[in-house]
Design a protein around this motif. Sequence first.
Motif, mmCIF file in Angstrom:
data_model
loop_
_atom_site.group_PDB
_atom_site.id
_atom_site.type_symbol
_atom_site.label_atom_id
_atom_site.label_comp_id
_atom_site.label_asym_id
_atom_site.label_seq_id
_atom_site.Cartn_x
_atom_site.Cartn_y
_atom_site.Cartn_z
ATOM 1 N N ASP A 1 0.786 -1.252 -0.133
ATOM 2 C CA ASP A 1 -0.089 0.055 -0.047
ATOM 3 C C ASP A 1 0.895 1.232 0.158
ATOM 4 N N VAL A 2 2.227 0.994 -0.299
ATOM 5 C CA VAL A 2 2.923 2.236 -0.126
ATOM 6 C C VAL A 2 3.441 2.702 -1.568
ATOM 7 N N LEU A 3 3.136 3.797 -2.024
ATOM 8 C CA LEU A 3 3.192 4.043 -3.688
ATOM 9 C C LEU A 3 4.756 5.046 -3.686
ATOM 10 N N VAL A 4 5.726 4.265 -4.323
ATOM 11 C CA VAL A 4 7.230 4.928 -4.310
ATOM 12 C C VAL A 4 7.153 5.109 -5.740
ATOM 13 N N ASP A 5 8.260 6.232 -5.875
ATOM 14 C CA ASP A 5 8.747 6.547 -7.273
ATOM 15 C C ASP A 5 10.123 6.907 -6.923
ATOM 16 N N ALA A 6 10.888 6.045 -7.724
ATOM 17 C CA ALA A 6 12.351 5.827 -7.404
ATOM 18 C C ALA A 6 13.149 5.616 -8.821
ATOM 19 N N LEU A 7 14.469 6.160 -8.649
ATOM 20 C CA LEU A 7 15.344 5.917 -9.832
ATOM 21 C C LEU A 7 16.382 4.823 -9.389
ATOM 22 N N PHE B 1 16.794 6.582 -3.073
ATOM 23 C CA PHE B 1 16.707 6.687 -4.569
ATOM 24 C C PHE B 1 15.604 7.503 -5.087
ATOM 25 N N THR B 2 14.581 7.634 -3.853
ATOM 26 C CA THR B 2 13.166 8.611 -4.520
ATOM 27 C C THR B 2 13.757 9.898 -4.706
ATOM 28 N N GLY B 3 13.007 10.577 -5.462
ATOM 29 C CA GLY B 3 13.194 12.066 -5.941
ATOM 30 C C GLY B 3 14.580 12.344 -6.807
#
Length: 488
Positions: A433-439, A484-486
Amino acid sequence: MKNSLTRSAELDHDVVEADEYEPIPSVEPSTGEMELAERASLRRIAGLSTELADITEVEYRQLRLERVVLVGVWTDGDAAHADASLTELGRLAETAGSEVLEGLIQRRDKPDPGTYIGSGKVLELRDIVVSTGADTVICDGELSPGQLRQLEEKLKVKVVDRTALILDIFAQHARSKEGKAQVELAQLQYFLPRLRGWGETMSRQAGGRAGANGGVGTRGPGETKLETDRRRIHKRISKLRKDLAAMRTVRGTKRGRREANEVPGVAIAGYTNAGKSSLLNALTGAGVLVEDALFATLDPTTRRSTTPDGRAYTLTDTVGFVRHLPHQLVEAFRSTLEEVSGADLLVHVVDGSEAAPHDQVAAVREVLNDIGDEHESGMPPELLVVNKIDAVDETRIAELRRLMPDAVFVSAHSGVGVSELREVIADRLPRPDVLVDALVPYTRGELVARVHADGEVVEEEHTPDGTRLRAKVRPDLASALEPFTGKE
């Protein structure tokens, strides 16, 4: 097998060249198949008796199946319910290795406190025992020590109640160290108030150094053999409880490790012989023992599986239930049954071929509710699964669908409905349930693999700097991805 294949090859040598033979693939038997073969190898084959005319009664009883007469007391419900209970008792007796000769039911408001069925019925039962040549009477209920003693005195044969019968089956089928300890503890707790002695076993032991020859130290009550047995049983019970507490700690550690990794757990529960092990095999290919017998498997089996969308979860097959399950067994198997309360989903398997499946569902829920009341979290959400639909007709299936509209209907034997069950289990399991946006840089490929294995990938893009991921993951994996997010 090897000799027959060699002989066949020699006979066909003139027809087919040697290099044309195809190798026969060897199929390794599963653990369940080997255990089933081991059980079958010890069964007695009727009609092959070589008994001597002067064989003693004790030796004779060891060589042949016990011939039993069943007795039940009908106190509530209708006649069909009483017949079903006695029929189940007969199946239990056959599973324990007995030959059922006759069955009696006595209609009473409550069991007779002295003889369970009343003095008049005891005389009738005695005549049946003599005419059939039975050597054991099995009562469909738990007898008090007084009832047990009086019945044996009047019937002149061994008397066993439902609790002792179930304990005997458990003792035969337990395989693991924990299972054997649990069964032994339950048996000792049951037999402790029912210890009896005859003749010299009731005599008092002399004290002091004089021994049994008289003199100083022999005066006074001493200790009976019965009291010595009770003391030894109490010591053994204490040791078994300590051993089971240690095993419970180990089981809790394993469960805690799965919870720390946040791997969802599914517990399979249900009435005995409902097809729980067959369903586990159908879902995971576990290869555990499957047999058309009551309480065929006792030791819990945990296997890893994956949902159709790739999420991992565990499936645990638990011990089966039965009407009037002895409370000694519930206490002894409490650590095993706690696997159910710690699961994320409870798959309750119901035998669709049974005449009264609702009675079995009620019996299972009664035990599970007792266990769930001791835990703050209670019982997990329940998913009813009606098994063995290949053994009933369409009319019966339609009736069951009306009675249990939320259930999933499957046949673990033929595979019908198993794929649908996998989909339903996947929908009922907790999702990340945790949405992440990572490179994620290419040097940390293990994180990308974890996202694919344990999360739900929403979007993925390969860039010169690494793998861009938008995904729903668990909190622990979100923490690992936080550095690694942002990043651009």
